[in-house]
Design an enzyme around this catalytic site. Structure first.
Site, PDB file in Angstrom:
ATOM      1  N   ARG A  46       0.934  -1.087  -0.041  1.00 51.86           N
ATOM      2  CA  ARG A  46      -0.092   0.088  -0.211  1.00 51.86           C
ATOM      3  C   ARG A  46       0.961   1.157  -0.038  1.00 51.86           C
ATOM      4  O   ARG A  46       2.164   1.159   0.191  1.00 51.86           O
ATOM      5  CB  ARG A  46      -0.991  -0.149   1.157  1.00 51.86           C
ATOM      6  CG  ARG A  46      -0.294  -0.451   2.587  1.00 51.86           C
ATOM      7  CD  ARG A  46      -0.773   0.343   3.843  1.00 51.86           C
ATOM      8  NE  ARG A  46      -0.880   1.665   3.497  1.00 51.86           N
ATOM      9  CZ  ARG A  46       0.361   2.267   3.898  1.00 51.86           C
ATOM     10  NH1 ARG A  46       1.396   1.673   4.344  1.00 51.86           N
ATOM     11  NH2 ARG A  46       0.391   3.653   3.728  1.00 51.86           N
ATOM     12  N   GLY A  47       0.302   2.318  -0.070  1.00 48.25           N
ATOM     13  CA  GLY A  47       1.027   3.585  -0.309  1.00 48.25           C
ATOM     14  C   GLY A  47       1.276   3.748  -1.912  1.00 48.25           C
ATOM     15  O   GLY A  47       1.734   3.080  -2.513  1.00 48.25           O
ATOM     16  N   ALA A  48       0.875   5.013  -2.451  1.00 45.47           N
ATOM     17  CA  ALA A  48       0.940   5.374  -3.584  1.00 45.47           C
ATOM     18  C   ALA A  48       2.082   4.695  -4.457  1.00 45.47           C
ATOM     19  O   ALA A  48       2.270   4.124  -5.499  1.00 45.47           O
ATOM     20  CB  ALA A  48       0.716   6.850  -4.068  1.00 45.47           C
ATOM     21  N   ARG A  83      -6.849  -0.638  -7.798  1.00 47.55           N
ATOM     22  CA  ARG A  83      -7.133   0.593  -6.660  1.00 47.55           C
ATOM     23  C   ARG A  83      -7.221   1.969  -7.504  1.00 47.55           C
ATOM     24  O   ARG A  83      -6.664   2.185  -8.384  1.00 47.55           O
ATOM     25  CB  ARG A  83      -6.219   0.681  -5.442  1.00 47.55           C
ATOM     26  CG  ARG A  83      -6.177  -0.624  -4.676  1.00 47.55           C
ATOM     27  CD  ARG A  83      -5.346  -0.076  -3.214  1.00 47.55           C
ATOM     28  NE  ARG A  83      -6.232   0.808  -2.472  1.00 47.55           N
ATOM     29  CZ  ARG A  83      -5.643   1.480  -1.330  1.00 47.55           C
ATOM     30  NH1 ARG A  83      -4.247   0.967  -1.008  1.00 47.55           N
ATOM     31  NH2 ARG A  83      -6.189   2.314  -0.508  1.00 47.55           N
ATOM     32  N   GLN A 193      -3.264   3.237   9.587  1.00 52.05           N
ATOM     33  CA  GLN A 193      -1.877   3.154   9.065  1.00 52.05           C
ATOM     34  C   GLN A 193      -0.990   3.822   9.923  1.00 52.05           C
ATOM     35  O   GLN A 193       0.470   3.956   9.832  1.00 52.05           O
ATOM     36  CB  GLN A 193      -2.047   3.755   7.724  1.00 52.05           C
ATOM     37  CG  GLN A 193      -2.436   2.850   6.626  1.00 52.05           C
ATOM     38  CD  GLN A 193      -3.744   3.032   6.391  1.00 52.05           C
ATOM     39  OE1 GLN A 193      -4.701   3.726   7.169  1.00 52.05           O
ATOM     40  NE2 GLN A 193      -4.470   2.796   5.143  1.00 52.05           N
ATOM     41  N   ASP A 233      -1.714  10.647  -2.423  1.00 53.19           N
ATOM     42  CA  ASP A 233      -1.981   9.745  -3.423  1.00 53.19           C
ATOM     43  C   ASP A 233      -2.215  10.141  -4.986  1.00 53.19           C
ATOM     44  O   ASP A 233      -2.089   9.335  -5.935  1.00 53.19           O
ATOM     45  CB  ASP A 233      -3.129   8.951  -3.187  1.00 53.19           C
ATOM     46  CG  ASP A 233      -2.826   7.994  -1.735  1.00 53.19           C
ATOM     47  OD1 ASP A 233      -3.023   8.519  -0.863  1.00 53.19           O
ATOM     48  OD2 ASP A 233      -2.552   6.756  -1.956  1.00 53.19           O
ATOM     49  N   ASN A 243      -5.293  12.557  -0.434  1.00 50.02           N
ATOM     50  CA  ASN A 243      -4.512  11.677   0.431  1.00 50.02           C
ATOM     51  C   ASN A 243      -5.410  11.041   1.381  1.00 50.02           C
ATOM     52  O   ASN A 243      -6.647  11.427   1.224  1.00 50.02           O
ATOM     53  CB  ASN A 243      -3.446  12.635   1.290  1.00 50.02           C
ATOM     54  CG  ASN A 243      -2.503  11.796   2.194  1.00 50.02           C
ATOM     55  OD1 ASN A 243      -2.041  10.712   1.382  1.00 50.02           O
ATOM     56  ND2 ASN A 243      -2.455  11.982   3.132  1.00 50.02           N
ATOM     57  N   LYS A 244      -5.014  10.097   2.392  1.00 47.27           N
ATOM     58  CA  LYS A 244      -5.665   9.390   3.170  1.00 47.27           C
ATOM     59  C   LYS A 244      -7.003  10.205   3.561  1.00 47.27           C
ATOM     60  O   LYS A 244      -6.552  11.096   4.299  1.00 47.27           O
ATOM     61  CB  LYS A 244      -5.010   8.802   4.190  1.00 47.27           C
ATOM     62  CG  LYS A 244      -5.581   7.481   4.956  1.00 47.27           C
ATOM     63  CD  LYS A 244      -6.314   6.852   4.508  1.00 47.27           C
ATOM     64  CE  LYS A 244      -5.495   5.849   3.336  1.00 47.27           C
ATOM     65  NZ  LYS A 244      -6.530   5.162   2.697  1.00 47.27           N
TER      66      LYS A 244
HETATM   67  O1  MRU Z   1      -4.690   3.386   1.507  1.00 48.41           O
HETATM   68  P1  MRU Z   1      -3.532   3.320   1.448  1.00 48.41           P
HETATM   69  O2  MRU Z   1      -2.862   2.949   2.621  1.00 48.41           O
HETATM   70  O3  MRU Z   1      -2.717   2.944   0.348  1.00 48.41           O
HETATM   71  O4  MRU Z   1      -3.120   5.113   1.538  1.00 48.41           O
HETATM   72  C1  MRU Z   1      -1.612   5.599   1.825  1.00 48.41           C
HETATM   73  C2  MRU Z   1      -1.941   6.959   1.913  1.00 48.41           C
HETATM   74  O5  MRU Z   1      -2.674   7.652   1.774  1.00 48.41           O
HETATM   75  C3  MRU Z   1      -0.494   7.620   1.991  1.00 48.41           C
HETATM   76  O6  MRU Z   1      -0.434   8.565   2.868  1.00 48.41           O
HETATM   77  C4  MRU Z   1      -0.045   7.860   0.492  1.00 48.41           C
HETATM   78  O7  MRU Z   1      -0.111   6.869  -0.660  1.00 48.41           O
HETATM   79  C5  MRU Z   1       1.250   8.634   0.152  1.00 48.41           C
HETATM   80  S1  MRU Z   1       2.486   7.186   0.689  1.00 48.41           S
HETATM   81  C6  MRU Z   1       3.951   7.803   0.328  1.00 48.41           C
END
Ligand code: MRU
Length: 332
Positions: A46-48, A83, A193, A233, A243-244
């Site tokens: 996970r994470g972009a 996703r 997270q 993201d 973002n989240k």
């Molecule tokens: O749903 P996730 O856990 O994949 O979301 C991640 C985030 O929102 C992070 O903050 C974002 O991807 C930046 S990661 C370097």
């Protein structure tokens, strides 16, 4: 921080299963397109930026048995559907298509591994540069504060990237330079997270405190936060940033209390084709993530929100700290 989240041995892709963290650190071998797309969908990765690298590796896995046009198209469309919000996914798949489609089928598999490795290596390098460019923001505060209090949301550390992290990269760089820091780590319901961030920071020896998401406003009101930094993201061409979920509320509180709010992301997270935040698709995830909502209770679970560019002081990229209304200056 030099940890790497993804690697390959030429036959399989090795990841750290983030669904089990921070309680257990278990590696998994992905050997097929389905393994890779499932890992992205269920958030083992996970994470972009890590989603982007995983998708690139997923294409290589998908071409192992056959690499004709149909197999390539199937791999790209399967991975694209995993996703919707993190644009690094589409950025990586577009790049794989550009490199692979013109090649004869017999040359594609090797080229796919090579390009996936390049995408991963470039992500690690970009994030290291984000750390270097973000460091002065913390050094500046350290001139007037004995301890620099930073707040972050979600996990934008090395776990969310190939290495180094985005929002946490400047924090790690400052910590390595001996700057005294303390990080407020927002829990980040419903997937928590923030626990991953706390795990990373504990491992690196960075002082931190886990808070409920709703405690952020009070801490800013009490002048206990010097700077906010979060990942992204998808950043629209006008600087609006997805973002989240919960990021936007933090940005609003930061504006109200005069706390500088920064976003850290590589250029691969900027969607120059997306005009503004309203055009960013927001992922709706399963009500099961609430666990205990009760079977008859309707649940809405948008996984991301959009922070308007006007609330963002700067975007820390591998090219430097850019004003959100000046992203065209770093368009590749
Ligand atoms: O749903 P996730 O856990 O994949 O979301 C991640 C985030 O929102 C992070 O903050 C974002 O991807 C930046 S990661 C370097």
């Amino acid at each position: 921080v030099a940890y790497r989240t993804i690697a390959d041995d030429g036959n399989a892709v090795i990841i750290l299963d983030q669904t089990l963290l921070p309680d257990a650190a278990v590696e998994r071998r992905l050997t097929s397109l389905d393994d890779a797309s499932n890992a992205i969908r269920i958030m083992q990765v996970r994470g972009a930026p890590l989603i982007g690298a995983s998708a690139a590796y997923g294409v290589a896995l998908g071409l192992q048995a056959a690499a004709d046009d149909a197999a390539l198209e199937h791999a790209l469309t399967t991975l694209a559907a995993t996703r919707p919000t993190a644009v690094n996914l589409h950025w990586a798949l577009d790049r794989m298509r550009r490199v692979l489609a013109p090649l004869p089928a017999a040359a594609r598999l090797e080229a796919a591994w090579r390009e996936a490795r390049a995408i991963a290596a470039e992500d690690a390098a970009a994030n290291a540069a984000i750390g270097r460019h973000g460091l002065p923001l913390l050094e500046e505060i350290a001139k007037r504060r004995a301890v620099v209090n930073v707040m972050t949301h979600c996990n934008a550390g090395w776990l969310a990237t190939v290495a180094h992290g985005t929002a946490l990269a400047p924090i790690y760089a400052a910590h390595a330079k001996g700057i005294k820091l303390h990080v407020w780590v927002s829990e980040t319901r419903p997937r928590n997270q923030g626990r991953l961030t706390a795990w990373e920071l504990a491992d690196a020896g960075v002082p931190h405190t886990l808070i409920a998401d709703n405690a952020a406003g009070l801490l800013m009101m009490q002048s206990k936060v010097d700077l906010l930094i979060v990942g992204a993201d998808r950043i629209a061409a006008n600087g609006d940033t997805a973002n989240k979920i919960g990021t936007y509320l933090k940005a609003l509180a930061a504006q109200a209390h005069g706390v500088p709010f920064y976003v850290a992301a590589p250029r691969s997270t900027i969607d120059f084709a997306c005009p503004n935040g309203a055009a960013i698709p927001i992922e709706e995830r399963s009500s099961a993530e609430f666990g205990d909502a009760g079977t008859d209770t309707p649940v809405a679970n948008p996984a991301f929100d959009v922070t308007p560019a006007a609330l963002i002081r700067g975007i820390v990229t591998e090219c430097g700290v850019i004003a959100p209304n000046d992203l065209q200056a770093i368009r590749p």
